[in-house]
Design an enzyme around this catalytic site. Sequence first.
Site, PDB file in Angstrom:
ATOM      1  N   VAL A 122       4.975  -7.150  -2.183  1.00  0.00           N
ATOM      2  CA  VAL A 122       4.318  -8.041  -1.148  1.00  0.00           C
ATOM      3  C   VAL A 122       4.835  -7.168   0.169  1.00  0.00           C
ATOM      4  CG1 VAL A 122       4.087 -10.033  -0.172  1.00  0.00           C
ATOM      5  CG2 VAL A 122       4.448 -10.271  -2.479  1.00  0.00           C
ATOM      6  N   PRO A 123       3.952  -6.355   0.516  1.00  0.00           N
ATOM      7  CA  PRO A 123       4.247  -5.550   1.699  1.00  0.00           C
ATOM      8  C   PRO A 123       4.118  -6.178   3.078  1.00  0.00           C
ATOM      9  CG  PRO A 123       1.973  -5.111   0.981  1.00  0.00           C
ATOM     10  CD  PRO A 123       2.373  -6.298  -0.003  1.00  0.00           C
ATOM     11  N   CYS A 124       5.029  -7.127   3.218  1.00  0.00           N
ATOM     12  CA  CYS A 124       5.305  -7.722   4.689  1.00  0.00           C
ATOM     13  C   CYS A 124       5.671  -6.454   5.681  1.00  0.00           C
ATOM     14  CB  CYS A 124       6.289  -8.755   4.423  1.00  0.00           C
ATOM     15  SG  CYS A 124       8.020  -8.330   4.062  1.00  0.00           S
ATOM     16  N   HIS A 125       6.149  -5.291   4.914  1.00  0.00           N
ATOM     17  CA  HIS A 125       6.379  -4.498   6.303  1.00  0.00           C
ATOM     18  C   HIS A 125       5.343  -3.799   6.796  1.00  0.00           C
ATOM     19  CE1 HIS A 125       6.022  -2.350   2.391  1.00  0.00           C
ATOM     20  NE2 HIS A 125       5.426  -1.404   3.073  1.00  0.00           N
TER      21      HIS A 125
END
Length: 162
Positions: A122-125
């Site tokens: 989950v690419p919160c970056h």
Amino acid sequence: MDRIYSCIKFYRGYLIIEEESGYLTGLSYSSRCEFGEPSTSLSHRLSKLISRYEEGFPIDFRGIPISFRYGSEFDIMVWTVVRKIPYGGLRTYKWVAERVLDSRYSRVVGRSLSKNPILIVVPCHRIIKSDYTLGGFTDGVEFKKYLLTLEGHDIRDNKVIR
DNA sequence: GTTGCCGAGGCAG
DNA sequence: CTGCCTCGGCAAC
């Protein structure tokens, strides 16, 4: 329904893999490794993808089956929207907020992302501020910077270029 | 570039 | 219930 943990090397420490009946339920960062090596097909598969990802290959993690074990309704909506953002993509907190409820919730989106249970997958970056500065990151802004740089972004002075 | 007000939700008191 | 903090945004100095 048992929970299985393992860990793999990443960045300056380790990623802790948590899975449950074939679903990835957690991927967190730690400086220490408290568990053994991957032993299931899911963790093997993920481990392989992660190492190629760290080598700089454009890896798509969207095929990994995940499941959220906790989180408010709002949190789940945020994580679900963010999961769809492709490799190398960049979005703002406001962009996510608009797609979940409305643009006033950008700060709340930040709170939800700070609780993201499945790092990288989950690419919160890939979520940054509207002025292209990085914003926060629970495991340290340096880590966020590392991930974005891996994906080909140029960062100077805490700001993504162009 | 920096300050200040605004904001929804979550949680301690 | 009140007050305080948070992975933001925007207007105005």
